[in-house]
Design an enzyme around this catalytic site. Structure first.
Site, mmCIF file in Angstrom:
data_model
loop_
_atom_site.group_PDB
_atom_site.id
_atom_site.type_symbol
_atom_site.label_atom_id
_atom_site.label_comp_id
_atom_site.label_asym_id
_atom_site.label_seq_id
_atom_site.Cartn_x
_atom_site.Cartn_y
_atom_site.Cartn_z
ATOM 1 N N GLU A 15 -17.909 -29.036 31.166
ATOM 2 C CA GLU A 15 -18.473 -27.714 31.475
ATOM 3 C C GLU A 15 -19.646 -27.918 32.450
ATOM 4 O OE1 GLU A 15 -18.134 -24.352 31.096
ATOM 5 O OE2 GLU A 15 -20.077 -24.244 32.121
ATOM 6 N N GLN A 31 0.829 -1.198 0.000
ATOM 7 C CA GLN A 31 0.000 0.000 0.000
ATOM 8 C C GLN A 31 0.870 1.257 0.000
ATOM 9 O OE1 GLN A 31 -2.463 1.099 3.532
ATOM 10 N NE2 GLN A 31 -4.141 1.187 2.058
ATOM 11 N N CYS A 48 -12.908 -13.264 14.504
ATOM 12 C CA CYS A 48 -12.564 -11.953 15.071
ATOM 13 C C CYS A 48 -13.808 -11.408 15.776
ATOM 14 C CB CYS A 48 -12.143 -11.034 13.926
ATOM 15 S SG CYS A 48 -12.190 -9.289 14.324
ATOM 16 N N ARG A 84 -7.711 2.134 -3.443
ATOM 17 C CA ARG A 84 -8.486 1.919 -2.203
ATOM 18 C C ARG A 84 -9.095 3.245 -1.762
ATOM 19 N NH1 ARG A 84 -7.696 -0.441 3.917
ATOM 20 N NH2 ARG A 84 -9.296 -1.929 3.453
ATOM 21 N N GLY A 131 -9.103 -7.995 6.994
ATOM 22 C CA GLY A 131 -8.032 -7.448 7.818
ATOM 23 C C GLY A 131 -7.969 -8.235 9.117
ATOM 24 N N TYR A 167 -6.247 9.993 5.031
ATOM 25 C CA TYR A 167 -4.843 10.257 4.700
ATOM 26 C C TYR A 167 -4.777 11.134 3.438
ATOM 27 C CZ TYR A 167 -3.996 7.077 8.474
ATOM 28 O OH TYR A 167 -3.978 6.519 9.728
ATOM 29 N N ALA A 194 -11.062 -19.429 27.462
ATOM 30 C CA ALA A 194 -9.733 -20.013 27.697
ATOM 31 C C ALA A 194 -9.777 -21.527 27.515
ATOM 32 C CB ALA A 194 -9.241 -19.645 29.098
HETATM 33 C C1 LIG Z 1 -4.316 -2.847 13.222
HETATM 34 C C2 LIG Z 1 -4.901 -2.283 11.957
HETATM 35 C C3 LIG Z 1 -4.128 -1.446 11.166
HETATM 36 C C4 LIG Z 1 -4.667 -0.920 9.977
HETATM 37 N N1 LIG Z 1 -3.873 -0.169 9.175
HETATM 38 C C5 LIG Z 1 -4.351 0.240 7.975
HETATM 39 C C6 LIG Z 1 -3.529 0.896 7.043
HETATM 40 O O1 LIG Z 1 -2.338 1.153 7.297
HETATM 41 N N2 LIG Z 1 -4.063 1.257 5.852
HETATM 42 C C7 LIG Z 1 -5.372 1.010 5.533
HETATM 43 O O2 LIG Z 1 -5.812 1.338 4.442
HETATM 44 N N3 LIG Z 1 -6.180 0.378 6.400
HETATM 45 C C8 LIG Z 1 -5.698 -0.030 7.593
HETATM 46 N N4 LIG Z 1 -6.503 -0.731 8.436
HETATM 47 C C9 LIG Z 1 -7.892 -1.023 8.021
HETATM 48 C C10 LIG Z 1 -7.988 -2.385 7.354
HETATM 49 O O3 LIG Z 1 -7.257 -2.419 6.160
HETATM 50 C C11 LIG Z 1 -9.447 -2.755 7.047
HETATM 51 O O4 LIG Z 1 -9.970 -1.851 6.126
HETATM 52 C C12 LIG Z 1 -10.327 -2.738 8.293
HETATM 53 O O5 LIG Z 1 -9.686 -3.406 9.348
HETATM 54 C C13 LIG Z 1 -11.682 -3.383 8.021
HETATM 55 O O6 LIG Z 1 -11.534 -4.694 7.576
HETATM 56 P P1 LIG Z 1 -11.767 -5.967 8.554
HETATM 57 O O7 LIG Z 1 -13.144 -5.848 9.111
HETATM 58 O O8 LIG Z 1 -11.603 -7.153 7.669
HETATM 59 O O9 LIG Z 1 -10.739 -5.870 9.615
HETATM 60 C C14 LIG Z 1 -5.995 -1.239 9.621
HETATM 61 C C15 LIG Z 1 -6.747 -2.080 10.432
HETATM 62 C C16 LIG Z 1 -6.217 -2.611 11.584
HETATM 63 C C17 LIG Z 1 -7.044 -3.544 12.410
HETATM 64 S S1 SF4 Z 2 -10.498 -10.122 17.831
HETATM 65 FE FE1 SF4 Z 2 -10.235 -7.998 18.432
HETATM 66 S S2 SF4 Z 2 -8.029 -7.783 18.579
HETATM 67 FE FE2 SF4 Z 2 -8.352 -9.633 17.371
HETATM 68 S S3 SF4 Z 2 -8.354 -8.957 15.269
HETATM 69 FE FE3 SF4 Z 2 -10.465 -8.931 15.952
HETATM 70 S S4 SF4 Z 2 -10.754 -6.823 16.584
HETATM 71 FE FE4 SF4 Z 2 -8.567 -7.125 16.517
#
Ligand SMILES: Cc1cc2nc3c(=O)[nH]c(=O)nc-3n(C[C@H](O)[C@H](O)[C@H](O)COP(=O)(O)O)c2cc1C
Ligand code: SF4
Length: 574
Positions: free
Chosen positions: A411, A100, A344, A222, A322, A175, A393
């Site tokens: 359990e 990216q 998650c 993006r 993500g 950004y 756990a």
């Molecule tokens: C720890 C973390 C760091 C992230 N850093 C970026 C980033 O640098 N650039 C970006 O476009 N999105 C970033 N995101 C957003 C993710 O790319 C993604 O769009 C977002 O987590 C939603 O997707 P998910 O529900 O699959 O996690 C970040 C997300 C997380 C959790």
């Molecule tokens: S469970 Fe919580 S800490 Fe782990 S990836 Fe998902 S949001 Fe992030």
């Protein structure tokens, strides 16, 4: 009907399947921005887990754009050897690789990037990087705009030389490019400000110039299509920019949403559990209908059935994950085989911790960022193991050791889930508003993983009433959780089940840090030390049973016991 696990193409790149790993800042680079062994191990785990396209985290095309400490560098050829090694490893594991190109713009500080931050306009920016400080960036002159566009082209070419199949232009989340899009942050009066066409010009010029001057590499755009605040970019305008980006030559449009000025909070860009599943999918569907390049959807798509359906319906071409790939690096290979994935929670502990200065971690998967440590684990093998307690756990432990041991989980209650059956009823979990479904899905998937791996689950069985049930086991793992003091053991669950956690006054009270701390720590005690020692059997106490506390250390001790042979192995790292 398109298949999530069938190969796909983005520009010149062939992907083994339709799952893209979304860019996530890890802080695993060293202080100068070079790739480290920890970073390699983190990406290797996800590539080995079957991801179609790994997007390596945000890297600035020029130094002024660095937005976090320990951010990966791409603005100089000296970063090439490390990046080339990273790409070669990703390819070796079978995934395609993208990186990216992300520029902080006004959303960084001089102490982070070493230069005066630049932005479309000198609008104050609150910048959260370990500390929160408001800065006023320098408005970009036309010459500075040209210099930055040039830096993007050179960075894309550097990525191509490192072997990346694609670059992703980060035009989202507040950004630099997104700052040009957002009326509140772009008050220019030249051809880069004012009308939507003018505000979109900067990002589209970058796209055209990379296509023309750094040919051979795929370009993914993006885009935040909805800023979620009144002076931000509304979806109708985000939709239009997506159409223009495809016309400008982008090989795919990656549809995200949210901005660090979003209301009620910046958390919306990384949708917390209260936003529910797939909150941005409809945006992607609408864009897919009008553009002639592939569309990638993102945001809470970690339910494999949902992800499969989104692609099978033809409404989107790829899905990006993500956090689901933090929670389970093997998401793709497991989902492909119909196995349960570790879900998650959308609790955002990962991103909150990272913004606060910590290395990336995950509440439900303590191996994140510690892949090298866990690679040398000493899990038990060939044993008969009794796990007592079916909370997060106990279930985590059982799921981790089940393949190499004979495991029975006892359990006392009729249902599994332990403290997570109440967590969804509290007003907040970590720093986000709760949604019960998130915890239910996590527990259900863990239970399925245990059952699929042959764990015998005996609910409604209190081994303290019938200790003979534990005869014949080599190892007893005590995961009986924590109990409330002061006679609160019945009152707290009853109140939560009556919905008290959502009554506004009480909810506010319950989210006060001091009171939360009391609820987790001082009002409870671990029940594990009351467990009778049994000669000839190894006993391990994990989770809240060991020490009453929050979910993260509890799950961490389960992983440490299961994979490192010592529940205390990660204690100092909580
Ligand atoms: C720890 C973390 C760091 C992230 N850093 C970026 C980033 O640098 N650039 C970006 O476009 N999105 C970033 N995101 C957003 C993710 O790319 C993604 O769009 C977002 O987590 C939603 O997707 P998910 O529900 O699959 O996690 C970040 C997300 C997380 C959790
Ligand atoms: S469970 Fe919580 S800490 Fe782990 S990836 Fe998902 S949001 Fe992030």
């Amino acid at each position: 009907m398109a298949d999530l696990f069938a190969p796909g193409r983005i520009g010149p790149a062939t992907l083994p399947n339709r799952v893209v790993m979304a860019s996530m800042t890890t802080r695993a680079a060293d202080a100068q921005g070079f790739v480290t062994e920890d970073g390699m191990a983190y990406y290797r785990a996800r590539a080995r887990g079957g991801v179609g396209l790994i997007t390596v985290e945000m890297a600035a095309p020029e130094k002024a754009g660095r937005h976090r400490f320990h951010e990966l560098g791409l603005y100089d050829d000296r970063f090439l050897p490390g990046l080339s090694r990273l790409v070669a490893m990703i390819h070796e594991e079978g995934s395609a690789a993208s990186i990216q190109l992300g520029h902080g713009g006004g959303h960084t500080r001089k102490d982070i990037c070493g230069e005066t931050p630049i932005a479309p306009s000198a609008v104050p920016h609150p910048v959260l990087e370990i500390t929160m400080e408001t800065i006023v960036p320098e408005a970009m002159t036309k010459a500075r705009i040209e210099q930055t566009i040039r830096a993007y082209v050179e960075a894309a070419d550097r990525a191509r030389r490192a072997g990346f199949d694609c670059v992703e232009i980060h035009a989202s989340h507040g950004y630099l490019i997104s700052q040009f899009h957002t009326p509140a942050e772009n008050i220019r009066t030249d051809e880069y400000g004012g009308s939507l066409e003018n505000r979109a010009r900067f990002g589209l010029e970058i796209t055209r110039r990379i296509k023309a001057e750094a040919p051979g590499i795929g370009v993914i755009y993006r885009l935040t299509v909805e800023d979620y605040f009144p002076e931000g970019l509304p979806f109708k305008d985000g939709f239009q920019i997506a159409v223009w980006a495809a016309e400008a030559g982008a090989d795919a449009i990656h549809v995200s949403a949210g901005h660090y000025r979003s209301l009620p909070s910046a958390a919306r860009m990384i949708p917390p559990m209260w936003m529910g599943e797939a909150p941005f999918l409809d945006f992607a569907r609408k864009i897919r209908r009008v553009v002639n390049v592939p569309v990638i959807a993102v945001g809470n798509l970690g339910d494999p059935d949902l992800a499969r359906q989104a692609v099978a319906s033809g409404e989107v071409d790829f899905i990006a994950l993500g956090r689901p790939l933090l929670a389970d690096p093997d998401w793709v290979s497991k989902a492909k085989e119909g196995k349960a994935v570790r879900r998650c929670l959308a609790c955002n502990s990962c991103v909150d911790g990272m913004r606060g200065g910590g290395r990336l971690h995950c509440l439900v998967n303590p191996t994140v960022g510690r892949e090298l440590l866990f690679a040398n684990g000493r899990p038990p093998g060939g044993e008969k193991i009794a796990v007592v307690g079916g909370g997060p756990a106990g279930l985590s432990y059982a799921s981790l050791v089940a393949e190499d041991n004979q495991v029975t989980l006892f359990e006392r209650g009729d249902q599994l889930g332990g403290s997570f059956r109440l967590a969804g009823l509290a007003p907040k979990f970590q720093e986000v508003e709760t949604r019960e479904g998130s915890f239910r899905a996590y527990i259900a998937a863990l239970e399925r993983a245990c059952r699929d791996k042959g764990v015998v689950i005996r609910t409604g069985t209190d081994v303290t009433n019938d200790p003979a049930l534990l005869d014949g086991f080599d190892r007893i793992v005590v995961a009986t959780g924590a109990a409330y003091r002061h006679g609160l053991g019945l009152a707290v669950p009853a109140l939560l089940r009556a919905g008290a956690g959502k009554w506004p006054g009480l909810a506010r009270l319950m989210t006060r840090p001091g009171l939360r701390d009391w609820f987790y720590h001082r009002a409870r005690y671990g029940t594990g030390n009351r467990f009778p020692v049994r000669p000839g059997q190894k006993i391990e106490v994990i989770g809240d049973a060991r020490r009453a506390g929050k979910a993260m250390p509890a799950i961490q001790s389960a992983f440490a016991a299961a994979l490192l042979g010592d529940p205390a192995a990660l204690d100092e790292r909580v």
